[in-house]
Design an enzyme around this catalytic site. Structure first.
Site, PDB file in Angstrom:
ATOM      1  N   ARG A   4      77.361  29.391  80.430  1.00 40.13           N
ATOM      2  CA  ARG A   4      77.903  30.604  81.106  1.00 40.13           C
ATOM      3  C   ARG A   4      78.197  30.415  82.594  1.00 40.13           C
ATOM      4  NH1 ARG A   4      75.282  35.286  77.127  1.00 40.13           N
ATOM      5  NH2 ARG A   4      76.808  34.990  75.519  1.00 40.13           N
ATOM      6  N   LYS A  27      80.765  38.054  55.103  1.00 44.38           N
ATOM      7  CA  LYS A  27      81.180  39.204  54.247  1.00 44.38           C
ATOM      8  C   LYS A  27      82.672  39.536  54.533  1.00 44.38           C
ATOM      9  CE  LYS A  27      76.790  41.560  54.163  1.00 44.38           C
ATOM     10  NZ  LYS A  27      75.863  42.333  54.758  1.00 44.38           N
ATOM     11  N   GLY A  35      82.224  33.947  66.862  1.00 47.87           N
ATOM     12  CA  GLY A  35      80.797  34.217  66.189  1.00 47.87           C
ATOM     13  C   GLY A  35      80.463  32.714  65.714  1.00 47.87           C
ATOM     14  N   GLY A  90      81.673  38.993  70.358  1.00 51.43           N
ATOM     15  CA  GLY A  90      81.942  40.423  69.728  1.00 51.43           C
ATOM     16  C   GLY A  90      83.301  40.794  70.472  1.00 51.43           C
TER      17      GLY A  90
HETATM   18  P1  AMP Z   1      80.064  35.627  60.042  1.00 53.24           P
HETATM   19  O1  AMP Z   1      79.064  35.933  61.191  1.00 53.24           O
HETATM   20  O2  AMP Z   1      80.565  36.467  59.372  1.00 53.24           O
HETATM   21  O3  AMP Z   1      80.991  34.506  60.477  1.00 53.24           O
HETATM   22  O4  AMP Z   1      79.143  34.846  58.826  1.00 53.24           O
HETATM   23  C1  AMP Z   1      78.503  33.497  59.169  1.00 53.24           C
HETATM   24  C2  AMP Z   1      77.616  33.313  58.045  1.00 53.24           C
HETATM   25  O5  AMP Z   1      78.291  32.912  56.908  1.00 53.24           O
HETATM   26  C3  AMP Z   1      76.824  31.897  58.338  1.00 53.24           C
HETATM   27  O6  AMP Z   1      75.430  32.376  58.656  1.00 53.24           O
HETATM   28  C4  AMP Z   1      77.028  31.165  56.777  1.00 53.24           C
HETATM   29  O7  AMP Z   1      75.650  30.761  56.574  1.00 53.24           O
HETATM   30  C5  AMP Z   1      77.337  32.257  55.992  1.00 53.24           C
HETATM   31  N1  AMP Z   1      77.982  31.953  54.843  1.00 53.24           N
HETATM   32  C6  AMP Z   1      78.937  31.038  54.802  1.00 53.24           C
HETATM   33  N2  AMP Z   1      79.252  30.616  53.531  1.00 53.24           N
HETATM   34  C7  AMP Z   1      78.368  31.403  52.739  1.00 53.24           C
HETATM   35  C8  AMP Z   1      78.111  31.364  51.432  1.00 53.24           C
HETATM   36  N3  AMP Z   1      78.971  30.729  50.560  1.00 53.24           N
HETATM   37  N4  AMP Z   1      77.248  32.119  50.910  1.00 53.24           N
HETATM   38  C9  AMP Z   1      76.471  32.935  51.692  1.00 53.24           C
HETATM   39  N5  AMP Z   1      76.672  32.856  53.154  1.00 53.24           N
HETATM   40  C10 AMP Z   1      77.484  32.000  53.637  1.00 53.24           C
END
Ligand code: AMP
Length: 395
Positions: free
Chosen positions: A35, A197, A353, A376
């Protein structure tokens, strides 16, 4: 968009909001200087233009004055990186700060103590912002990581510089990159959304459906779509209350002519562990007790083909549980496909992220056109929101 090039810094004091919220070890040494390095071009530009820099930042989440969160700890590292002896003052407002700012000569840098030692920073207090503003002649915001917060130093302060305010290089680059992907993009445009999610990505999906030609969906959120379509997903991650929404997204995409690419196969495991048993199965026929944790081989190939034909690529979210070595290969192969497309002339942005963490961890970041520095803040830009820190400069 007003940038550094639009302002004459000669003999002027620039109050610059930087993001020096760096990690420290137990001995208060900086363990990651990214940073500080990211803020360097802006600082050097101003010094070379004959101005001086008054740097303000937060560090951590102190409640009141707590010495472990003092920015004093980073002075030596900042001096080394910037190549200038950085002066430091014990408070960001008040008589001492005013005297130190008044003494500052062209070519010099003053770092103010942690803004968040004052609760007024986060509450966006106008008097506090005015006191900060009184230290300099020009306001520069170069802290992308906090641009989505309406804090005193990130947004409120700008009103005291009706003309003399601008974006620093880093913030300008972030804004330009998103613009290049969502508004001034070369077609075909492909967005890859992965991660855990659907619920955390829904606003992004809604915002980009009008702007992309291809939408690749991967990672944990896939299974909500597959279950909604009647597939068997075993123990895979799912949001049952978002299944209707998933079908709605697919309908909307079709109506807008967006090609949606869901995985066709998956690397499934009999437990959420690196050493679990694995098998490859069709995405909609995962046996009971098994869970999909990474993209399967056909999926990797299909995704790579779409990416290879794209001229603009947005990547947000890993397509597997990349934190575990056994389930990282789908994300690595996707990243490599983006690097190849970028080499062939596509513009690629990684942001918001865990895909940034993955790109760095697997050495893919250098091959991308731009890797965002703010989680964020980038998510909110992709959601189509105007960030308070950006709006305050544009006003
Ligand atoms: P996000 O912060 O929403 O981008 O989510 C990232 C997270 O999604 C990471 O920690 C990954 O381990 C998780 N992730 C990716 N694919 C899967 C999966 N098939 N099942 C469970 N978690 C997952």
């Amino acid at each position: 968009m007003k940038t550094l090039a639009d302002i004459n810094f000669e003999d002027k004091k620039a109050v610059i909001r930087v993001d020096f919220n760096v990690p420290l070890n137990d001995e208060f040494q900086v363990t990651d200087t990214t940073r500080i390095e990211a803020a360097k071009p802006t600082i050097i530009h101003i010094l070379e233009a004959g101005g001086s820099c008054i740097l303000m930042s937060h560090l951590g989440r102190p409640s009141g004055r707590q010495e472990e969160f003092s920015l004093r700890h980073i002075v030596d590292t900042a001096s080394d990186i910037l190549g200038v002896n950085v002066k430091f003052v014990n408070d960001c407002i008040g008589a001492e700060a005013e005297a130190a700012a008044a003494d500052l000569k062209p070519g010099e840098i003053l770092l103010l103590e942690n803004l968040r030692f004052h609760a007024e920073e986060k509450s966006g207090d106008a008097e506090f912002a005015k006191a900060l503003a009184g230290l300099g002649d020009i306001y520069v915001n170069d802290a992308f990581g906090t641009a989505h917060r309406a804090h005193a130093s990130t947004a409120v302060i700008a009103q005291y510089f009706p003309e003399l305010k601008c974006f620093g290089n880093l913030l300008a680059k972030e804004i330009e990159s998103v613009d290049k992907v969502l508004n001034n993009s070369e077609k075909p445009v492909t967005a890859i959304l992965g991660g855990a999610k659907v619920s955390s990505k829904i606003t992004i999906i809604e915002n980009i459906l009008d702007k992309v030609d291809h939408l690749i969906i991967g990672g944990g959120m896939t299974f909500t779509f597959i279950k909604a379509q009647g597939g068997s997903i075993g123990e895979s991650l799912v949001e049952d209350d978002k299944m209707e929404l998933a079908l709605e997204i697919l309908k909307q995409a079709e109506a807008k002519g967006v090609a949606v690419h869901l995985p066709s196969d998956v690397l499934a495991a009999d437990g959420f562990a690196n050493d679990a048993q694995t098998q490859i199965c069709p995405i909609d026929a995962i046996p009971d007790q098994w869970m999909g944790l990474d993209a399967g081989p056909s999926t990797r190939e299909a995704f790579a083909n779409v990416i290879a034909q794209s001229k603009t690529i947005l990547w947000n979210g890993p397509v597997g549980v990349f934190e575990m070595e056994s389930f990282a290969n789908g994300t690595i192969s996707l990243g490599n496909a983006i690097v190849d497309a970028t080499e062939n002339g596509a513009f690629s942005l990684v942001g918001g992220g865990d895909s940034v963490a993955a790109a760095k961890q697997f050495g893919l970041a250098k091959g991308m056109s731009y890797v965002s520095t703010g989680g964020g803040a980038m998510l909110e830009m992709l959601e189509g929101k105007t960030l308070p820190g950006v709006a305050a400069i544009l006003d």
